[in-house]
Design a protein around this motif. Structure first.
Motif, PDB file in Angstrom:
ATOM      1  N   GLU A   1     -13.968  13.499 -35.771  1.00 46.82           N
ATOM      2  CA  GLU A   1     -15.350  13.282 -36.653  1.00 46.82           C
ATOM      3  C   GLU A   1     -15.125  13.432 -38.239  1.00 46.82           C
ATOM      4  O   GLU A   1     -15.909  12.731 -39.007  1.00 46.82           O
ATOM      5  N   LEU A   2     -14.303  14.359 -38.437  1.00 48.37           N
ATOM      6  CA  LEU A   2     -13.911  14.522 -40.032  1.00 48.37           C
ATOM      7  C   LEU A   2     -12.897  13.857 -40.394  1.00 48.37           C
ATOM      8  O   LEU A   2     -12.724  13.800 -41.816  1.00 48.37           O
ATOM      9  N   ASP A   3     -12.447  12.856 -39.850  1.00 47.84           N
ATOM     10  CA  ASP A   3     -11.107  12.195 -40.210  1.00 47.84           C
ATOM     11  C   ASP A   3     -10.086  12.795 -40.774  1.00 47.84           C
ATOM     12  O   ASP A   3      -9.653  12.306 -41.941  1.00 47.84           O
ATOM     13  N   VAL A   4      -9.729  14.146 -40.330  1.00 51.81           N
ATOM     14  CA  VAL A   4      -8.526  14.999 -40.845  1.00 51.81           C
ATOM     15  C   VAL A   4      -7.166  14.532 -40.081  1.00 51.81           C
ATOM     16  O   VAL A   4      -7.272  14.722 -38.893  1.00 51.81           O
ATOM     17  N   PRO A   5      -6.347  14.091 -40.659  1.00 55.02           N
ATOM     18  CA  PRO A   5      -4.954  13.939 -40.049  1.00 55.02           C
ATOM     19  C   PRO A   5      -4.128  15.163 -39.908  1.00 55.02           C
ATOM     20  O   PRO A   5      -4.450  16.223 -40.475  1.00 55.02           O
ATOM     21  N   TYR A   6      -3.317  15.067 -38.864  1.00 56.28           N
ATOM     22  CA  TYR A   6      -2.474  16.240 -38.436  1.00 56.28           C
ATOM     23  C   TYR A   6      -1.383  15.927 -37.776  1.00 56.28           C
ATOM     24  O   TYR A   6      -1.436  14.580 -36.943  1.00 56.28           O
ATOM     25  N   SER A   7      -0.502  16.729 -37.601  1.00 56.69           N
ATOM     26  CA  SER A   7       0.901  16.324 -36.706  1.00 56.69           C
ATOM     27  C   SER A   7       0.996  17.424 -35.845  1.00 56.69           C
ATOM     28  O   SER A   7       0.864  18.534 -35.990  1.00 56.69           O
ATOM     29  N   SER A   8       1.381  17.209 -34.366  1.00 53.18           N
ATOM     30  CA  SER A   8       1.341  17.989 -33.353  1.00 53.18           C
ATOM     31  C   SER A   8       2.970  18.070 -32.975  1.00 53.18           C
ATOM     32  O   SER A   8       3.735  17.183 -32.715  1.00 53.18           O
ATOM     33  N   PHE A   9       3.361  19.327 -33.217  1.00 52.54           N
ATOM     34  CA  PHE A   9       4.787  19.376 -32.587  1.00 52.54           C
ATOM     35  C   PHE A   9       4.642  20.275 -31.324  1.00 52.54           C
ATOM     36  O   PHE A   9       4.545  21.495 -31.133  1.00 52.54           O
ATOM     37  N   LEU A  10       5.413  19.344 -30.144  1.00 49.28           N
ATOM     38  CA  LEU A  10       5.104  19.943 -29.034  1.00 49.28           C
ATOM     39  C   LEU A  10       6.360  20.594 -28.230  1.00 49.28           C
ATOM     40  O   LEU A  10       7.341  19.985 -28.395  1.00 49.28           O
ATOM     41  N   ALA A  11       6.260  21.790 -27.568  1.00 49.83           N
ATOM     42  CA  ALA A  11       7.138  22.280 -26.626  1.00 49.83           C
ATOM     43  C   ALA A  11       6.761  21.965 -25.372  1.00 49.83           C
ATOM     44  O   ALA A  11       5.690  22.223 -24.867  1.00 49.83           O
ATOM     45  N   ASP A  12       7.521  21.313 -24.579  1.00 50.56           N
ATOM     46  CA  ASP A  12       7.469  20.723 -23.251  1.00 50.56           C
ATOM     47  C   ASP A  12       7.110  21.811 -22.458  1.00 50.56           C
ATOM     48  O   ASP A  12       6.088  21.540 -21.453  1.00 50.56           O
ATOM     49  N   TYR A  13       7.381  23.118 -22.404  1.00 51.84           N
ATOM     50  CA  TYR A  13       7.225  24.159 -21.350  1.00 51.84           C
ATOM     51  C   TYR A  13       5.671  24.373 -21.209  1.00 51.84           C
ATOM     52  O   TYR A  13       5.119  24.829 -20.352  1.00 51.84           O
ATOM     53  N   VAL A  14       5.037  24.365 -22.451  1.00 56.56           N
ATOM     54  CA  VAL A  14       3.415  24.616 -22.328  1.00 56.56           C
ATOM     55  C   VAL A  14       2.746  23.393 -22.594  1.00 56.56           C
ATOM     56  O   VAL A  14       1.386  23.312 -22.169  1.00 56.56           O
ATOM     57  N   ALA A  15       3.400  22.165 -22.931  1.00 61.99           N
ATOM     58  CA  ALA A  15       2.597  20.907 -22.853  1.00 61.99           C
ATOM     59  C   ALA A  15       2.640  20.002 -21.749  1.00 61.99           C
ATOM     60  O   ALA A  15       1.544  19.390 -21.520  1.00 61.99           O
ATOM     61  N   ARG A  16       3.671  20.463 -20.678  1.00 62.51           N
ATOM     62  CA  ARG A  16       3.926  19.521 -19.751  1.00 62.51           C
ATOM     63  C   ARG A  16       2.492  19.471 -18.710  1.00 62.51           C
ATOM     64  O   ARG A  16       2.474  18.450 -17.980  1.00 62.51           O
ATOM     65  N   ASP A  17       1.683  20.563 -18.854  1.00 60.75           N
ATOM     66  CA  ASP A  17       0.740  20.425 -17.746  1.00 60.75           C
ATOM     67  C   ASP A  17      -0.482  19.551 -17.910  1.00 60.75           C
ATOM     68  O   ASP A  17      -1.071  19.250 -17.045  1.00 60.75           O
ATOM     69  N   ASP A  18      -0.293  19.125 -19.308  1.00 56.45           N
ATOM     70  CA  ASP A  18      -1.395  17.928 -19.442  1.00 56.45           C
ATOM     71  C   ASP A  18      -1.037  17.077 -20.465  1.00 56.45           C
ATOM     72  O   ASP A  18      -1.673  17.321 -21.870  1.00 56.45           O
ATOM     73  N   TYR A  19      -0.196  16.464 -20.637  1.00 54.43           N
ATOM     74  CA  TYR A  19       0.421  15.444 -21.718  1.00 54.43           C
ATOM     75  C   TYR A  19      -0.820  14.525 -21.792  1.00 54.43           C
ATOM     76  O   TYR A  19      -1.071  13.832 -22.944  1.00 54.43           O
ATOM     77  N   GLY A  20      -1.779  14.264 -20.957  1.00 55.59           N
ATOM     78  CA  GLY A  20      -2.874  13.488 -21.210  1.00 55.59           C
ATOM     79  C   GLY A  20      -3.911  13.839 -22.457  1.00 55.59           C
ATOM     80  O   GLY A  20      -4.401  12.920 -23.134  1.00 55.59           O
ATOM     81  N   TYR A  21      -3.683  15.202 -22.706  1.00 52.46           N
ATOM     82  CA  TYR A  21      -4.534  15.691 -23.810  1.00 52.46           C
ATOM     83  C   TYR A  21      -3.810  15.200 -24.974  1.00 52.46           C
ATOM     84  O   TYR A  21      -4.875  14.912 -25.973  1.00 52.46           O
ATOM     85  N   PHE A  22      -2.637  15.192 -25.248  1.00 51.94           N
ATOM     86  CA  PHE A  22      -1.713  14.879 -26.260  1.00 51.94           C
ATOM     87  C   PHE A  22      -1.781  13.402 -26.361  1.00 51.94           C
ATOM     88  O   PHE A  22      -1.728  12.828 -27.576  1.00 51.94           O
ATOM     89  N   ARG A  23      -1.748  12.603 -25.351  1.00 51.52           N
ATOM     90  CA  ARG A  23      -1.890  11.245 -25.388  1.00 51.52           C
ATOM     91  C   ARG A  23      -3.436  10.827 -25.991  1.00 51.52           C
ATOM     92  O   ARG A  23      -3.485   9.865 -26.958  1.00 51.52           O
ATOM     93  N   LYS A  24      -4.572  11.607 -25.806  1.00 49.73           N
ATOM     94  CA  LYS A  24      -5.790  11.467 -26.258  1.00 49.73           C
ATOM     95  C   LYS A  24      -5.699  11.805 -27.778  1.00 49.73           C
ATOM     96  O   LYS A  24      -6.236  11.180 -28.525  1.00 49.73           O
ATOM     97  N   ALA A  25      -4.901  13.023 -28.230  1.00 49.28           N
ATOM     98  CA  ALA A  25      -4.809  13.283 -29.417  1.00 49.28           C
ATOM     99  C   ALA A  25      -4.025  12.200 -30.372  1.00 49.28           C
ATOM    100  O   ALA A  25      -4.408  12.021 -31.484  1.00 49.28           O
ATOM    101  N   HIS A  26      -2.978  11.574 -29.587  1.00 46.07           N
ATOM    102  CA  HIS A  26      -2.312  10.547 -30.333  1.00 46.07           C
ATOM    103  C   HIS A  26      -3.337   9.342 -30.679  1.00 46.07           C
ATOM    104  O   HIS A  26      -2.983   8.614 -31.773  1.00 46.07           O
ATOM    105  N   ARG A  27      -4.293   9.050 -29.811  1.00 40.61           N
ATOM    106  CA  ARG A  27      -4.919   7.826 -29.890  1.00 40.61           C
ATOM    107  C   ARG A  27      -6.179   8.092 -30.832  1.00 40.61           C
ATOM    108  O   ARG A  27      -6.533   7.367 -31.681  1.00 40.61           O
TER     109      ARG A  27
END
Length: 323
Positions: A163-189
Motif C-alpha cells: 500500500e505504501l509502495d515501498v520496495p524491499y529485498s527478501s533473503f530467504l533461508a530454506d529451513y524457515v521459509a520452506r513451510d510456506d513458500y506461497g507467502y514469498f511467492r505472494k511477496a514477489h508478486r
C-alpha cells in the motif's frame, strides 16, 4: 512527429509531479498496462516503449492527423497525471492507516547505468570473487531495505509495504521459509525481490568448501523452482564468511554479497557509524520475526524504519536497481 512542449504542474498532498512531453507513461499507468514486480511508481519514470508513440498506440491514434495525435497525447498525459494524484492519495491514506508520522518519500528514478561495485575495505576480495558491500556507491539520498530468514510470515507486512509502495529485498533461508513458500511467492508478486540466505543458516566459515557450496547452490535451485527466478545475491548467515564462501557463491552464479550498514528492530535501529545516521546507499538489515523473538512485531519494526528514514530525508529504493 512534433512533440508537445507544454508541461502541466500537478499539486498533491505530498508531491509535485511534472508531466512533460519527454516523460512517457510507465507501463502500469498505460491502459491495460501491468507493473513489473518491484518497480516503484515514479513521476519521472520513462521506460522503453512508453514515449509519445506508445501513448498514441495505446489510444489508437497512430496515423491520425497531427492535431488528433497531439490531442491524444494530451489526453493520455492528463490520464497519467490523474493516476499519479490518485496513487499518491492512496499512499497518504495508507500512511495514516499504518500509523506513520509522514508519507515515505518517493525514490528517484534508478540510474541508467548501475554503479561499479567494489568490496568494502577490510573485507575479502580477489579475482573472480563477488564484491562484499555494506552500501551502494551513490550520491542520491536513498537507502535499501532487506529482510532475512523467513520464519515470521505476517500478511499485514505484505499489505503495508504494498500500500505504501515501498520496495524491499527478501533473503530467504530454506529451513524457515520452506513451510510456506506461497507467502514469498505472494511477496514477489507484490514487488519483493527474492535472494539467497542459504539452506540451513549455518555459519559458513565452520563448513568445508563443499558444504558451503551445497548450502548456497541448493538454495539457488530451490528459489529458482519456488519463485521462478535464480538469485544473483547471497547474504551469509550472521554476516560470517571466508574466501571459500565467496568462491562457492561465485560458482553458484552469485554476483554480489551484500552485508549491511544498519540493523532494524521494533524498538531501535543499530547504526554502524558513530554519527548514528543513514548515509546515501546504505543497506538496512532486518528479519522476518514476530513477538516470540522480538519485543514487538514486524509492523512496529517497519513503522520505525520508515519514520526514521523519512525524517532523515531519505527514500527507500530497490536494491536490485543499483547492483
Amino acid at each position: 512527429m512534433r512533440r508537445v512542449r507544454r508541461c502541466t504542474a500537478l499539486g498533491g498532498a505530498t508531491m509535485l509531479a511534472l508531466v512533460c512531453s519527454g516523460a512517457g507513461l510507465p507501463p502500469h499507468l498505460l491502459p491495460g498496462g501491468a507493473r513489473s514486480p518491484g518497480t516503484p511508481v515514479t513521476a519521472d519514470a520513462n521506460p522503453p516503449g512508453t514515449g509519445d508513440s506508445a501513448l498514441l498506440a495505446s489510444v489508437g491514434f497512430l496515423g491520425a492527423p497531427r492535431h488528433g495525435q497531439a490531442r491524444a497525447v494530451a489526453e493520455a498525459r492528463a490520464a497519467y497525471a490523474e493516476r499519479l494524484e490518485k496513487a499518491e492519495a492512496r499512499r497518504v491514506a495508507a500512511a495514516k492507516r499504518w500509523g506513520l508520522r509522514r508519507v515515505p518519500l518517493r525514490a528517484p528514478a534508478p540510474p541508467e547505468k548501475k554503479p561499479k561495485l567494489t568490496t568494502e575495505p577490510g573485507h575479502i576480495s580477489g579475482a573472480g570473487l563477488p564484491p562484499v558491500i555494506v552500501s551502494v556507491p551513490t550520491d542520491k539520498k536513498v537507502v535499501f531495505l532487506t529482510i532475512d530468514d523467513g520464519s515470521e510470515k505476517d500478511p499485514r507486512m505484505l499489505e503495508m509495504l504494498r500500500e505504501l509502495d515501498v520496495p524491499y529485498s527478501s533473503f530467504l533461508a530454506d529451513y524457515v521459509a520452506r513451510d510456506d513458500y506461497g507467502y514469498f511467492r505472494k511477496a514477489h508478486r507484490y514487488g519483493s525481490a527474492i535472494q539467497n540466505h542459504s539452506v540451513n543458516h549455518r555459519e559458513m566459515p565452520k563448513l568445508t568448501y563443499a558444504q558451503q557450496r551445497t548450502e548456497i547452490c541448493r538454495q539457488q535451485d530451490t528459489l529458482e523452482k519456488e519463485i521462478g527466478e535464480r538469485p544473483e545475491m547471497f547474504r551469509p548467515p550472521y554476516g560470517a564468511y571466508d574466501r571459500d564462501t565467496l568462491r562457492a557463491a561465485a560458482s553458484c552464479g552469485v554476483r554480489v554479497v551484500p552485508l549491511w550498514a544498519e540493523e532494524a528492530f521494533p524498538d531501535r535501529i543499530a547504526y554502524g557509524r558513530a554519527d548514528r545516521k543513514f548515509h546515501p546507499g546504505d543497506i538496512i538489515l532486518t528479519h522476518f520475526r514476530g513477538k516470540e523473538e522480538w519485543d514487538g512485531d514486524m509492523i512496529g519494526m517497519l513503522r520505525r524504519v520508515l519514520n526514521t528514514v523519512t525524517e532523515q530525508g531519505f527514500a527507500i529504493a530497490r536494491l536490485e536497481d543499483y547492483v
